[in-house]
Scaffold this active site. Structure first.
Site, PDB file in Angstrom:
ATOM      1  N   GLU B  60     103.158  31.443  53.349  1.00 51.32           N
ATOM      2  CA  GLU B  60     104.311  32.151  52.769  1.00 51.32           C
ATOM      3  C   GLU B  60     104.530  33.527  53.365  1.00 51.32           C
ATOM      4  O   GLU B  60     105.651  33.914  53.689  1.00 51.32           O
ATOM      5  CB  GLU B  60     104.163  32.264  51.238  1.00 51.32           C
ATOM      6  CG  GLU B  60     104.472  30.975  50.478  1.00 51.32           C
ATOM      7  CD  GLU B  60     103.315  29.992  50.467  1.00 51.32           C
ATOM      8  OE1 GLU B  60     102.221  30.358  50.949  1.00 51.32           O
ATOM      9  OE2 GLU B  60     103.497  28.862  49.977  1.00 51.32           O
ATOM     10  N   HIS B 129     102.226  28.013  37.681  1.00 49.17           N
ATOM     11  CA  HIS B 129     103.429  27.345  38.164  1.00 49.17           C
ATOM     12  C   HIS B 129     104.611  27.471  37.222  1.00 49.17           C
ATOM     13  O   HIS B 129     105.595  26.750  37.347  1.00 49.17           O
ATOM     14  CB  HIS B 129     103.148  25.851  38.400  1.00 49.17           C
ATOM     15  CG  HIS B 129     102.416  25.576  39.670  1.00 49.17           C
ATOM     16  ND1 HIS B 129     101.098  25.910  39.835  1.00 49.17           N
ATOM     17  CD2 HIS B 129     102.818  25.019  40.831  1.00 49.17           C
ATOM     18  CE1 HIS B 129     100.711  25.541  41.050  1.00 49.17           C
ATOM     19  NE2 HIS B 129     101.744  25.007  41.682  1.00 49.17           N
TER      20      HIS B 129
END
Ligand SMILES: Cc1ncc(C[n+]2csc(CCOP(=O)(O)OP(=O)(O)O)c2C)c(N)n1
Ligand SMILES: [Mg+2]
Lengths: 357, 327
Positions: B60, B129
């Site tokens: 990322e 999440h």
């Protein structure tokens, strides 16, 4: 990675084995001495001139810093000049450069005027970043100098993206990315090398291994200290280079540039160097011995290069004195420009936050 | 007009903008061959090829930074985070590079880039999440932050985000990809960033809601209508720049405000909106502003706990009744 590219990378990787690399490098140095005559005298003198200009400009900056005219962090490049000057001498003007906060040298070598560099250090409106970046954030779109970045390793993914854009557009521009050896421990370095080889990007990663990240020596921070070997993990071509020999840096960069321009492939260069001053102006430098510093000062890149130019009769005392004189004039003019340049207007606080506003 | 899911509206926005400008490319994990973890990029690889629709490694920080670098020299990257939870690994490049490049270069290097992907609460995926982190990004000058609540908004706002010359954080609600709505098929249909929309008009109380909270606020308003309370629902759509004027205008009319949000309350966007209402419309308030936020705890896995963690229609109704002094 089984293209022709991979073959090139493999060949170079095979060389990357500590002692062997260094031995080969010594040989190459001998060859370089011979080739020096072949390199056009004007180029050689420009290289010397740039190194001296950077050195004197920074000596002056240190003075101004002590007088309180320059603030914040100020990281001097003294001792490392051969890296920026040698590497950038292998570029075309339209190639890109990104580097860290220790970037006065790269900025000058890429063609930002000493006036604008000094004015930026002074935080003046006439600075190359309009006084809003300071010593650590020199930028100049006109010469494709994409900054000075102050998060250790932060410029490495950025440079990877700049190289990605060149490839995307189908230009043959090359991107040079400089960083210190301490940045090699950051994920950004590893993530970038992986992507650069995966996507075959024309990016040259130049690790300026000055052997210290602030007060921490390489040995105390890195499990595998042979930085050039790390390229193996990503199948990237690499070389180890003596950073005190400006022509060695130039030639290694030329090889990397050829690989990037012709084959769209990355290279990792580990250029071994040493900074003669503290990490920044506020660092007393107690973690190194005087003897160690003096050992490297004997291999001062400017001293070495001057001596070999003289030896080859390409430079005499008079020419050297003239060069110093010219540099001194430019540095004095830069300081004058910086002093006389106005401070940024208060409204500038709120400009350039968003584009098109 | 066509009825589209949020997912397809976003897909259409990217497709149209990629046709319009060849500098636009999409990069992220699983965006190409796999057709998108949430299928938002379905078909784009086939249509535009692997030069412009690029699978990245799980890296990322690396690909966010690659995007910023490419944007500095004129490309217009769309960087997809599989979810915004993982954008946390890229915050250095988003905040230290993208948000500040134009400023610290004295106006020389703009960064036209979109960071997009799903965010907010999902279904029973627990703490790492399921979280709303818009306040992190909204905190920083230099970034724009967009959170659409309908397919039409999603399309119009994403097209504007791609055309914008600034870094834009575009957060799609993970639970809303299947939501349907009417969407213009006009290729020039865009919605300007920084403009709120009144999703329902009312006179007695204002509910400021964004993203997933908008449908909940509309449901609450329907219920409250039956109870004799007329609610106005204002969706800022863009968190930064915030269209505070539209919110204030509504407050002047209703004199009572509830701010509904999924995120944690502390230092949240709701806190910012409340403060601005106080600064700009204190004299118009008949009751203190009430926030209905996600709870001040990580999101739990267990269904019953998860339901307690995220605002629902009942909590919004209760808050409106409170500011209306009905209970
Ligand atoms: C992410 C991050 N951590 C810490 C720092 C503070 N810091 C600035 S320079 C530096 C040392 C970096 O050393 P190196 O990469 O070898 O470069 P050099 O200074 O030797 O040129 C540190 C720790 C920083 N700027 N960014
Ligand atoms: Mg170092």
């Amino acid at each position: 990675m089984s293209s022709a590219a991979g073959v090139v990378a493999q060949e170079v990787l095979d060389e990357v084995n500590g002692a062997e690399v260094r031995e080969e490098h010594d040989q190459r140095k001998q060859e370089q001495k011979d080739r020096m005559e072949a390199t056009n005298r004007e180029t050689l003198l420009r290289i010397l001139y740039q190194m001296v200009l950077i050195r004197r400009l920074e000596e002056k900056a240190a003075e101004s810093y002590s007088l309180g005219k320059i603030g914040g962090f100020c990281h001097l490049y003294i001792g490392q000049e051969a890296v920026a000057v040698g590497a950038l001498s292998a570029l075309r003007p339209d190639d890109y450069v990104l580097t860290s906060y220790r970037e006065h040298g790269h900025a000058i070598a890429k063609g930002i005027s000493p006036d604008e560099v000094m004015a930026e250090l002074y935080g003046k409106a006439g600075g190359c970043s309009s006084g809003k970046g300071g010593s650590m954030h020199l930028f100049d779109a006109n010469v494709n100098f994409l900054g000075g970045h102050a998060i250790v390793g932060g410029q490495i993914p950025l440079a990877t993206g700049v190289a990605f854009a060149s490839k995307y557009r189908g230009t043959d521009q090359v991107t040079l990315c400089f960083f210190g050896e301490a940045a090699v421990n950051q994920g950004a370095f590893h993530e970038s090398l992986n992507m650069a080889q995966l996507y075959k990007l024309p990016c040259i990663y130049i690790c300026e291994n000055n052997q210290y990240g602030m007060g921490t020596s390489l040995e105390r921070a890195m499990s595998l200290q042979d930085v050039s070997q790390k390229a193996c993990a990503y199948d990237v071509a690499s070389e180890f280079v003596d950073g005190m020999d400006v022509l060695a840096v130039r030639e290694a960069t030329e090889r990397a540039v050829a690989r990037a321009r012709r084959e769209q492939l990355p290279t990792l260069l580990e250029i071994r160097t040493y900074r003669f001053m503290g990490h920044s102006m506020s660092d007393p430098g107690n973690y190194r011995t005087r003897a160690e510093i003096e050992k490297y000062q004997e291999r001062d890149p400017i001293k070495l290069f001057t001596a070999s130019l003289k030896e080859k009769k390409l430079l005499d005392d008079q020419a050297l004195a003239d060069l110093e004189q010219r540099v001194r004039g430019e540095v004095d003019a830069a300081v004058r420009f910086a002093e006389e340049s106005p401070e940024p207007a208060p409204e500038e606080l709120f400009t350039h936050i968003y584009a098109n506003q | 007009m066509a009825v589209l899911t949020m997912r397809d509206a976003l897909n259409q926005a990217m497709r149209e903008e990629m046709h319009r400008d060849e500098n636009v490319f999409l990069m992220g994990e699983e965006v190409a061959a796999y057709q998108g973890a949430y299928k938002v990029s379905r078909g784009l690889l086939q249509e535009f090829g692997d030069k412009r629709v690029i699978d990245s490694p799980i890296t990322e920080l690396g690909f966010a930074g690659l995007g910023v670098g490419a944007a500095m020299v004129g490309l217009r990257p769309i960087i997809e985070f599989m979810t915004f939870n993982f954008s946390i690994l890229a915050t250095d490049q988003i905040i230290n590079s993208a948000a500040k490049m134009l400023y610290m270069s004295g106006g020389q290097f703009k960064v036209p880039i979109v960071f997009r992907g799903p965010g907010g609460s999902a279904y029973q995926v627990s703490s790492q999440h399921s979280q709303a982190i818009e306040s992190w990004y909204a905190h920083f000058p230099g970034l724009k932050v967009v959170m659409p609540s309908t397919p039409a908004d999603a399309k119009g706002l994403l097209k504007s985000a791609i055309r914008d010359d600034n870094p834009v954080i575009f957060i799609e609600q993970e639970r809303m990809y299947g939501n349907k709505g009417e969407v213009s098929e006009d290729e020039e249909f865009t919605i300007p960033l920084g403009v709120a929309e009144v999703k329902r008009e009312g006179t007695d109380a204002t509910i400021v809601a964004r993203s997933l909270m908008v449908p909940l606020a509309l449901k609450a308003a329907e219920e409250l209508e039956k109870q004799g309370v007329s609610c106005e629902v204002v969706d800022p759509r863009t968190i930064r720049p915030l269209d505070i004027d539209t919110i204030i205008e509504s407050v002047r009319k209703t004199n009572r405000v509830v701010v509904a949000e999924e995120s944690h309350p502390f230092c949240g966007v709701g806190a910012e909106i409340s403060a601005q209402i106080m600064e700009h419309a204190f004299d118009y308030l008949d009751a203190p502003v009430r926030r209905v936020s996600g709870v001040d705890a990580p999101t739990p896995y267990a269904k019953n706990l998860e339901n307690l963690a995220i605002p629902d229609v009942q909590r919004i109704i209760a808050a409106v009744r409170e500011v209306a002094y009905l209970d």
